[in-house]
Scaffold this active site. Structure first.
Site, PDB file in Angstrom:
ATOM      1  N   GLU A 259       0.883  -1.171   0.000  1.00  8.98           N
ATOM      2  CA  GLU A 259       0.000   0.000   0.000  1.00  8.98           C
ATOM      3  C   GLU A 259       0.916   1.214   0.000  1.00  8.98           C
ATOM      4  O   GLU A 259       1.383   1.674   1.035  1.00  8.98           O
ATOM      5  CB  GLU A 259      -0.897  -0.044   1.230  1.00  8.98           C
ATOM      6  CG  GLU A 259      -2.155   0.772   1.046  1.00  8.98           C
ATOM      7  CD  GLU A 259      -2.252   1.891   2.038  1.00  8.98           C
ATOM      8  OE1 GLU A 259      -2.034   3.040   1.615  1.00  8.98           O
ATOM      9  OE2 GLU A 259      -2.517   1.617   3.219  1.00  8.98           O
ATOM     10  N   CYS A 293      -2.637   8.393   3.132  1.00 14.23           N
ATOM     11  CA  CYS A 293      -2.425   7.895   1.768  1.00 14.23           C
ATOM     12  C   CYS A 293      -3.599   8.307   0.908  1.00 14.23           C
ATOM     13  O   CYS A 293      -3.479   8.416  -0.308  1.00 14.23           O
ATOM     14  CB  CYS A 293      -2.344   6.379   1.763  1.00 14.23           C
ATOM     15  SG  CYS A 293      -1.036   5.782   2.773  1.00 14.23           S
TER      16      CYS A 293
END
Ligand code: UN1
Length: 506
Positions: A259, A293
């Site tokens: 990720e 993120c």
């Protein structure tokens, strides 16, 4: 601060746990409060020696844990969820103190950990395989899922508890222990959380399920990547480091969940409901001080409404209170470190060099009472073009690039024209644009939303991205499958031995 004591934290702490806290032999690591720069506590880091004791314990735990029936494993995860529920207040305060996100978001992060525990409890009774029809008479075929092994989990500073929980709660019900290497920016969050879950696991004789190794990339990180006892590495962090993880882990044919960086775009069509869109953009770009993120980094706004949207955003940004993240009225806390402030400043300088224009913010902020330090900045809005190098890059700070677009096709083209592919959103009331955005012709991201911002996903959906964001999915949906190995079985219950594909042999 009582909550530190409540979580078993002292001024000096051990950085390795494998069923018990180990006497570490590595260098001391100091943890700083990003709001003041003051030292909160210290951690004695692990070296290769303690690393070995940790992974050996996790692997030994695997050999026993895999034999515990999955619903029984779920029972223990239920207790872990309850333990985190009981300490939600203290854990949230620790996230805020060490990482700097505001208290509402600190508690939200712990809630996310609790939610995935609840999800995993249900999943423990639904690790479904398949029954298949064989082409041969008197034969049965099925697929079955087995535990995989100990999982290496490397987490980032910005979600110092939830991302461990996403991985661990699923790993546990799937039959896998976890070896956790947290960010060196947030070691106390890892120790505090371990202290919350370990009494539950120790009472079951499985402390090593929540193995923790705090140490440098050299001492701990590299060892994790090359360790054959860890068939899966789940890594959250930058695209640069993620590339190394992918190659190193791939070389030994292990699996990885990556990720990595996001560069999330939000498209604002000329029919957007701005009453919804403006608060969504504000939360997406200023929330967590732009350090998710999933942060909204690019606003692709239809040129017809661009002036109006800029005006409204400037007004909203003016009202953002910057300050100590534990104060109730604060909306934007500090960045995690002085170097994060530097990176924001150099990104804005580069933007202006490329022809962009800062509309508001972008300055360092000195707050009274934070003389020792405090990494505060004024969130920035800047006009930019999508092709600028700096716009193509993820800067982990509250900078919102406003990019004007002519129409829907122009918006999609620019939206997808970045190397990253994590989250995305469109605000429109036109069902054709909405559905097109979600179609194969639309967003190329792992997550695509309509009339909702780019950040703040629920745990029930699979979380992850495409392109340079990496691969794999964490959290909900069928992400659990990555933590297990699939086996295809064929059973012959007839008294003949027919071969597949009709082959006659001999
Ligand atoms: C991250 O920034 O690494 O969707 C995770 C969100 C949160 C998780 C973010 N639920 O913003």
């Amino acid at each position: 601060m009582d909550f530190l004591r409540e979580l078993g934290l002292q001024h000096d702490n051990s950085g390795a746990y494998n069923g018990e806290w180990l006497a570490c032999t590595g260098e001391w690591l100091a943890s700083h409060d990003p709001a003041t720069g003051k030292v909160i506590g210290r951690v004695r880091q692990a070296t290769g020696l303690e690393y070995e004791a940790c992974v050996a314990a996790a692997h030994a735990a695997f050999l026993r844990w895999r034999e515990v029936p999955a619903p029984k494993r779920g029972e223990i995860v239920r207790k872990l969820g309850n333990a985190m529920r009981e300490k939600k207040d203290a854990l949230g305060r620790l996230v805020t103190l060490e990482m700097g996100k505001i208290l509402q978001e600190g508690w939200g992060e712990v809630q996310e950990a609790i939610d995935i525990a609840d999800f995993a409890v249900g999943q423990s009774r639904m690790l479904y395989g398949l029954a298949l029809h064989s082409e041969r008479p008197g034969h049965a075929m099925r697929e079955h899922w087995h535990p995989l092994g100990a999982v290496g989990v490397i987490t980032a500073f910005n979600f110092p508890m939830a991302v461990w929980a996403w991985n661990s709660m699923l790993a546990y019900v799937c039959g896998d222990p976890v070896v956790w290497k947290p960010s060196s920016e947030t070691p106390l969050c890892a120790i505090g959380l371990t202290n919350v879950v370990r009494p539950v696991l120790e009472a079951e004789g499985f402390g090593a399920l929540a193995t923790l190794v705090i140490g440098s990339g050299r001492e701990v990180g590299n060892r994790l990547l090359t360790d054959k006892r860890l068939p899966l590495i789940s890594f959250t962090g930058s695209t640069g480091v993620g590339r190394k993880v992918a190659v190193t882990v791939g070389e030994r044919f292990a699996r990885s969940i990556l990720e990595l960086g996001g560069n999330n775009g939000l498209i604002l069509m000329d029919d957007a409901d701005l009453e919804l869109a403006i608060p969504a953009i504000l939360f997406g770009s200023v929330g967590t001080a732009g350090q998710r993120c999933t942060t909204t980094r690019r606003l692709l706004v239809h040129e017809k409404i661009a002036d109006e949207v800029e005006r409204r955003l400037l007004r909203a940004y003016e009202q953002v209170r910057i300050g100590n993240p534990s104060h109730e009225k604060t909306l934007c806390g500090p960045l995690v470190s002085p170097s994060a402030v530097e990176e924001m400043m150099s990104a804005l300088a580069q933007l202006e060099q490329e022809g962009g224009k800062v509309l508001c913010g972008g300055e360092r902020v000195k707050l009274p009472g934070a003389e020792a330090g405090g990494n505060f900045v004024q969130p920035a809005i800047a006009r930019a073009e999508n092709h600028y190098k700096i716009v193509q890059t993820e800067t982990f700070a509250p900078i919102l690039y406003v990019i004007r677009v002519k129409d829907f096709d122009d918006a999609i083209r620019k939206h997808n024209d970045v190397p990253q592919g994590l989250t995305s959103a469109i605000f429109t009331l036109d069902v054709r644009h909405a559905e097109r955005f979600l179609s194969t012709l639309g967003s190329d991201c792992g997550i695509a939303n309509v009339n909702i911002g780019t950040s703040g996903a629920e745990i029930g959906g699979a979380f992850g991205g495409e392109k340079e964001t990496g691969w794999g999915r964490e959290s909900g949906s069928d992400s659990w499958k990555q933590y297990m190995r699939r086996q295809t079985n064929t059973v012959n219950w007839s008294n003949a031995l027919p071969l597949a594909q009709g082959i006659q042999f001999g």
